[in-house]
Design an enzyme around this catalytic site. Structure first.
Site, PDB file in Angstrom:
ATOM      1  N   HIS A   2      12.613 -39.718  -1.321  1.00  0.00           N
ATOM      2  CA  HIS A   2      11.985 -39.941  -0.011  1.00  0.00           C
ATOM      3  C   HIS A   2      10.493 -39.615  -0.035  1.00  0.00           C
ATOM      4  O   HIS A   2       9.932 -39.235   0.985  1.00  0.00           O
ATOM      5  CB  HIS A   2      12.709 -39.125   1.064  1.00  0.00           C
ATOM      6  CG  HIS A   2      14.126 -39.561   1.281  1.00  0.00           C
ATOM      7  ND1 HIS A   2      14.466 -40.794   1.769  1.00  0.00           N
ATOM      8  CD2 HIS A   2      15.309 -38.924   1.014  1.00  0.00           C
ATOM      9  CE1 HIS A   2      15.782 -40.913   1.837  1.00  0.00           C
ATOM     10  NE2 HIS A   2      16.321 -39.781   1.373  1.00  0.00           N
ATOM     11  N   TRP A  18      -2.780  -2.730  -1.722  1.00  0.00           N
ATOM     12  CA  TRP A  18      -2.526  -4.166  -1.789  1.00  0.00           C
ATOM     13  C   TRP A  18      -3.457  -4.750  -0.743  1.00  0.00           C
ATOM     14  O   TRP A  18      -3.281  -4.528   0.462  1.00  0.00           O
ATOM     15  CB  TRP A  18      -1.069  -4.458  -1.441  1.00  0.00           C
ATOM     16  CG  TRP A  18      -0.654  -5.884  -1.672  1.00  0.00           C
ATOM     17  CD1 TRP A  18      -0.167  -6.425  -2.826  1.00  0.00           C
ATOM     18  CD2 TRP A  18      -0.679  -6.960  -0.710  1.00  0.00           C
ATOM     19  NE1 TRP A  18       0.107  -7.762  -2.653  1.00  0.00           N
ATOM     20  CE2 TRP A  18      -0.199  -8.130  -1.374  1.00  0.00           C
ATOM     21  CE3 TRP A  18      -1.082  -7.073   0.621  1.00  0.00           C
ATOM     22  CZ2 TRP A  18      -0.101  -9.358  -0.745  1.00  0.00           C
ATOM     23  CZ3 TRP A  18      -0.978  -8.304   1.242  1.00  0.00           C
ATOM     24  CH2 TRP A  18      -0.485  -9.426   0.562  1.00  0.00           C
ATOM     25  N   ASN A  74      -1.530   2.697   5.403  1.00  0.00           N
ATOM     26  CA  ASN A  74      -0.648   1.594   5.005  1.00  0.00           C
ATOM     27  C   ASN A  74      -0.306   0.829   6.282  1.00  0.00           C
ATOM     28  O   ASN A  74       0.160   1.420   7.243  1.00  0.00           O
ATOM     29  CB  ASN A  74       0.619   2.186   4.351  1.00  0.00           C
ATOM     30  CG  ASN A  74       1.765   1.190   4.243  1.00  0.00           C
ATOM     31  OD1 ASN A  74       2.914   1.572   4.325  1.00  0.00           O
ATOM     32  ND2 ASN A  74       1.483  -0.064   4.063  1.00  0.00           N
ATOM     33  N   GLY A  75      -0.558  -0.482   6.271  1.00  0.00           N
ATOM     34  CA  GLY A  75      -0.266  -1.283   7.464  1.00  0.00           C
ATOM     35  C   GLY A  75      -1.454  -2.168   7.790  1.00  0.00           C
ATOM     36  O   GLY A  75      -2.364  -2.338   6.979  1.00  0.00           O
ATOM     37  N   GLU A 106      14.648 -20.552  -5.444  1.00  0.00           N
ATOM     38  CA  GLU A 106      14.430 -19.219  -6.020  1.00  0.00           C
ATOM     39  C   GLU A 106      13.876 -19.332  -7.449  1.00  0.00           C
ATOM     40  O   GLU A 106      12.979 -18.588  -7.836  1.00  0.00           O
ATOM     41  CB  GLU A 106      15.744 -18.421  -5.966  1.00  0.00           C
ATOM     42  CG  GLU A 106      15.803 -17.140  -6.781  1.00  0.00           C
ATOM     43  CD  GLU A 106      14.765 -16.089  -6.396  1.00  0.00           C
ATOM     44  OE1 GLU A 106      13.997 -16.281  -5.442  1.00  0.00           O
ATOM     45  OE2 GLU A 106      14.692 -15.065  -7.109  1.00  0.00           O
ATOM     46  N   LYS A 127      10.251 -17.864  -8.671  1.00  0.00           N
ATOM     47  CA  LYS A 127      10.094 -16.940  -9.807  1.00  0.00           C
ATOM     48  C   LYS A 127       9.062 -17.481 -10.793  1.00  0.00           C
ATOM     49  O   LYS A 127       8.259 -16.730 -11.336  1.00  0.00           O
ATOM     50  CB  LYS A 127      11.460 -16.752 -10.480  1.00  0.00           C
ATOM     51  CG  LYS A 127      11.734 -15.395 -11.064  1.00  0.00           C
ATOM     52  CD  LYS A 127      11.571 -14.256 -10.107  1.00  0.00           C
ATOM     53  CE  LYS A 127      12.417 -14.363  -8.882  1.00  0.00           C
ATOM     54  NZ  LYS A 127      12.173 -13.414  -7.843  1.00  0.00           N
ATOM     55  N   GLU A 184       5.524 -17.026  -9.130  1.00  0.00           N
ATOM     56  CA  GLU A 184       4.986 -15.673  -9.011  1.00  0.00           C
ATOM     57  C   GLU A 184       4.790 -15.001 -10.369  1.00  0.00           C
ATOM     58  O   GLU A 184       3.899 -14.174 -10.514  1.00  0.00           O
ATOM     59  CB  GLU A 184       5.825 -14.811  -8.068  1.00  0.00           C
ATOM     60  CG  GLU A 184       7.238 -14.600  -8.515  1.00  0.00           C
ATOM     61  CD  GLU A 184       8.093 -13.940  -7.447  1.00  0.00           C
ATOM     62  OE1 GLU A 184       7.552 -13.442  -6.468  1.00  0.00           O
ATOM     63  OE2 GLU A 184       9.323 -13.937  -7.629  1.00  0.00           O
ATOM     64  N   ARG A 205       3.997  -0.815  -4.544  1.00  0.00           N
ATOM     65  CA  ARG A 205       3.587  -1.240  -3.203  1.00  0.00           C
ATOM     66  C   ARG A 205       2.238  -1.952  -3.201  1.00  0.00           C
ATOM     67  O   ARG A 205       1.764  -2.406  -2.172  1.00  0.00           O
ATOM     68  CB  ARG A 205       3.537  -0.038  -2.267  1.00  0.00           C
ATOM     69  CG  ARG A 205       4.844   0.732  -2.193  1.00  0.00           C
ATOM     70  CD  ARG A 205       4.706   1.948  -1.314  1.00  0.00           C
ATOM     71  NE  ARG A 205       4.597   1.585   0.077  1.00  0.00           N
ATOM     72  CZ  ARG A 205       5.617   1.388   0.894  1.00  0.00           C
ATOM     73  NH1 ARG A 205       6.850   1.544   0.451  1.00  0.00           N
ATOM     74  NH2 ARG A 205       5.421   1.061   2.146  1.00  0.00           N
ATOM     75  N   LYS A 246       5.993  -4.921  -4.057  1.00  0.00           N
ATOM     76  CA  LYS A 246       7.448  -4.760  -4.023  1.00  0.00           C
ATOM     77  C   LYS A 246       7.949  -4.493  -2.613  1.00  0.00           C
ATOM     78  O   LYS A 246       9.115  -4.670  -2.313  1.00  0.00           O
ATOM     79  CB  LYS A 246       7.801  -3.596  -4.952  1.00  0.00           C
ATOM     80  CG  LYS A 246       9.257  -3.476  -5.285  1.00  0.00           C
ATOM     81  CD  LYS A 246       9.649  -4.406  -6.411  1.00  0.00           C
ATOM     82  CE  LYS A 246      11.130  -4.486  -6.607  1.00  0.00           C
ATOM     83  NZ  LYS A 246      11.524  -5.832  -7.047  1.00  0.00           N
ATOM     84  N   CYS A 296       0.844  -1.183   0.000  1.00  0.00           N
ATOM     85  CA  CYS A 296       0.000   0.000   0.000  1.00  0.00           C
ATOM     86  C   CYS A 296       0.890   1.248   0.000  1.00  0.00           C
ATOM     87  O   CYS A 296       1.891   1.302   0.722  1.00  0.00           O
ATOM     88  CB  CYS A 296      -0.958   0.102   1.169  1.00  0.00           C
ATOM     89  SG  CYS A 296      -2.183  -1.202   1.178  1.00  0.00           S
TER      90      CYS A 296
HETATM   91  C1  F6R Z   1      10.097 -12.307  -5.065  1.00  0.00           C
HETATM   92  C2  F6R Z   1       9.787 -11.113  -4.345  1.00  0.00           C
HETATM   93  C3  F6R Z   1       9.426 -11.230  -2.910  1.00  0.00           C
HETATM   94  C4  F6R Z   1      10.465 -10.451  -2.095  1.00  0.00           C
HETATM   95  C5  F6R Z   1      10.104 -10.492  -0.593  1.00  0.00           C
HETATM   96  C6  F6R Z   1      11.150  -9.792   0.247  1.00  0.00           C
HETATM   97  O1  F6R Z   1      10.434 -12.025  -6.376  1.00  0.00           O
HETATM   98  O2  F6R Z   1       9.871 -10.046  -4.879  1.00  0.00           O
HETATM   99  O3  F6R Z   1       9.370 -12.555  -2.505  1.00  0.00           O
HETATM  100  O4  F6R Z   1      11.709 -11.040  -2.315  1.00  0.00           O
HETATM  101  O5  F6R Z   1       8.878  -9.885  -0.412  1.00  0.00           O
HETATM  102  O6  F6R Z   1      11.337  -8.492  -0.160  1.00  0.00           O
HETATM  103  P1  F6R Z   1      12.607  -7.651   0.261  1.00  0.00           P
HETATM  104  O7  F6R Z   1      13.775  -8.245  -0.422  1.00  0.00           O
HETATM  105  O8  F6R Z   1      12.291  -6.261  -0.200  1.00  0.00           O
HETATM  106  O9  F6R Z   1      12.724  -7.759   1.746  1.00  0.00           O
END
Ligand code: F6R
Length: 607
Positions: A504, A78, A104-105, A481, A485, A488, A27, A602, A2
């Site tokens: 297993h 968000w 926001n929160g 990772e 990716k 998401e 955000r 983000k 947000c």
């Molecule tokens: C994955 C992604 C999220 C962030 C996570 C942590 O592509 O963007 O999983 O990695 O929310 O965010 P930061 O790195 O900003 O603490």
């Protein structure tokens, strides 16, 4: 998570607010809204589900030229409480539409508060935010500052809020606890924003608010209060240039950012690695090496968590330090056994992630040594940590993190070598590694040149509903990772497993045509991984391998994505980059919005 933006000044606030929201859209982009007031208390409200561009279209069609709304607040959402609807979109208003609030929160005790308030007020939304504005209405006694001070005492949770009052048209109040809030000032007025970037084009100075501080904006001026008392706070000159690069020849920011990786690596190493002398030199790392560190604990979330897991192998193998990696949310859920010989490392692109940030606060309260690795300059984690390094990935617009993860891993590698050099790391081993690092950007460029082939392979795999992503040792978190990716960006179910764990239980899912994506570069575990691949093939599963270029492959794989012939450590960077292209191209094939994947933000500022 947000974004809040607010303005009071001489200009029409509405276009400024919509522009501010565009920068804050990373955000959250479930919905957006704006409210402006003119000098006579007339209001303009507009809300739209979806991205800020939807709000902008509605505003363009309804604002007109005749009225100037010199005060206003805006929000990009968000969704946390309540579905994605216009009714749940901020700003939220009191029952007589006198007060408007953006937030926001998360207000954790909103249910109890709402239950009480419902005896007197009708709620129109499912949000926790509506509780705040109804509380303001309930407790208002001719002084909004005192009212807000009183109201925040009822709230449990995290918030940064901005409030306006139709009966005091030229005033905005902002207050924060745990969620970020920045005040920006210019000749034309004063702004409030969730981040400093959104202020960079409109403000000449800025001030970061600390927890429990309140800002009151009136007549183009602002004052900051803490515990009700006015305080002096020097502002900083705006030295941040925030420009969202255009995408150039690429079709998305995410694609461009993956192609930026060689340049990002140059930035990460610049001034920190002396390739001529084959040494790592950085004052922060030198200072760190002076500390007595017996153990490291890395705390981070999402992609940063996987970067931390990858880094843990570096600290163990290069510096002989034992490492634990914990996700921020689990760290908060667990008991901390504080240890002054443990270095607590916090990894975060945004520097604002609530789970990571709150973990950092807990460690600080116990006086243990904290180290932040963040990308966003001046973000909360960098301000709170005892020591920090920036990951220098530059602005990452794609909401899914790519180039920053690679930068984080590079910083962790430098840290491990630097600590290793003061311990048992062989001089020759360190030199060879640094020598190789000089060519890492070129190795990555080689992977990027292979993009058309990766796209072709991705198209084939886009039809699947579920896949395994597998790797051993350092390539287990790489698989984690890569799988994140894929999930998401493409919304395909992918699950990462340690290669050795497949037998297993999970092997039960492998059947003809079930895809297993395997990271198997040349290295210590190559042969063992080949045996595991045979086990998949025996069940007629489909195998896509990330493999080193010279490999004798026979008919082991159905498809291969080749990576350059480098040391095992460097192939982490190259294979991860290739996996980013793979995930991107699957998502493109499925026509996903790759820069703004669903349900992601983000900056995740809620726990
Ligand atoms: C994955 C992604 C999220 C962030 C996570 C942590 O592509 O963007 O999983 O990695 O929310 O965010 P930061 O790195 O900003 O603490």
């Amino acid at each position: 998570m947000c974004g809040i933006f607010a303005y009071n000044g001489t200009k029409n606030s509405i276009p400024l607010l919509v522009d501010g929201l565009r920068t804050l859209e990373y955000r959250g982009y479930d919905s957006a809204g704006v409210v402006g007031i003119n000098d006579t208390g007339e209001i303009f409200v507009q809300k739209a589900v979806g991205k800020v561009s939807n709000l902008a279209t509605k505003v363009d069609g309804s604002l007109g030229n005749s009225k100037v709304y010199t005060t206003g607040i805006a929000h990009t959402r968000w969704a946390t409480h309540g579905t994605v609807t216009e009714l749940n979109t901020h700003p939220h208003s009191s029952s007589k539409e006198r007060f408007y609030v953006v937030h926001n929160g998360i207000i954790e005790n909103y249910k109890e508060l709402k239950k009480e308030l419902e005896k007197k007020y009708t709620f129109y939304s499912d949000t926790d935010t509506e509780v705040i504005v109804k509380l303001i209405e309930e407790h208002y006694e001719e002084d909004l500052k005192k009212t807000l001070e009183k109201v925040t005492k009822f709230l449990t949770g995290a918030y940064s809020v901005a409030v306006i009052d139709r009966e005091n048209p030229g005033t905005i109040l902002g207050i924060k606890l745990w969620s970020p809030l920045v005040v920006g000032a210019s000749e034309d007025g004063v702004f409030i924003s969730s981040d400093v970037n959104a202020l960079s084009k409109v403000a000449s100075n800025y001030v970061m608010l600390e927890d429990d501080e309140m800002v009151i904006i009136q007549d183009k001026k602002y004052q900051i209060y803490t515990a009700g008392n006015l305080i002096e706070r020097e502002s900083q000159e705006m030295d941040i240039e925030y420009g969202i690069d255009d995408m150039g020849i690429f079709s998305s920011h995410t694609e461009k950012e993956i192609h930026d990786i060689p340049t990002v690596l140059e930035n990460v190493f610049s001034g920190r690695v002396n390739f001529g002398e084959k040494t790592i030199y950085n004052e922060t790392l030198e200072e760190l090496a002076e500390h007595e560190i017996e153990r490291i604990e890395i705390i981070s979330s999402g992609s940063s968590y996987y970067a931390g897991m990858i880094g843990s192998y570096f600290f163990k193998s290069l510096a002989g330090i034992s490492v634990q990696v914990t996700s921020g949310s689990e760290f908060l859920a667990d008991e901390l056994l504080p240890d002054t010989k443990t270095l607590y490392v916090f990894l975060s692109q945004s520097g604002e992630t609530a789970d990571t940030r709150e973990s950092l606060k807990i460690v600080k309260e116990k006086w243990c040594l904290t180290f932040g690795i963040v990308n966003v300059v001046g973000s909360t984690i960098s301000r709170l940590a005892d020591m920090w390094l920036y990951s220098h990935a530059g602005v990452e617009v794609g909401v899914a993190s790519t180039k920053n993860v690679i930068a984080q891993i590079a910083v962790l590698l430098m840290m491990a070598v630097s600590l290793g050099q003061k311990r048992n790391l062989q001089h020759s081993k360190a030199r060879t590694l640094i020598e190789e690092l000089e060519w890492l950007g070129d190795n990555i460029s080689e992977v990027l040149l292979n993009a058309p082939k990766i796209r072709e392979i991705a198209k084939k795999y886009a039809k699947h509903k579920s896949m395994f992503v597998l790797g051993r040792n350092m390539f287990f978190p790489v698989a984690g990772e890569a799988s994140l990716k894929c999930k998401e960006l493409s919304y395909i179910h992918t699950e990462a497993y340690s290669m050795g764990e497949l037998k297993h239980g999970p092997l039960a899912l492998v059947q003809p045509d079930f895809p297993c994506i395997v990271f198997n570069p040349a290295g210590k575990f190559y042969t063992k991984t080949v045996s595991n691949i045979q086990e998949i093939r025996a069940r007629e599963g489909t195998v896509l391998g990330y493999v080193t270029k010279w490999e004798e492959l026979g008919d082991l794989y159905d498809d291969i994505i080749e990576i350059p012939n480098t040391s095992e450590i460097l192939s982490i960077f190259t294979s991860l980059t290739a996996s980013y292209l793979f995930a991107l191209y699957i998502a493109e094939e499925l026509e996903r919005d790759v820069d703004k994947p669903k349900n992601l933000a983000k900056s995740v500022t809620v726990e």
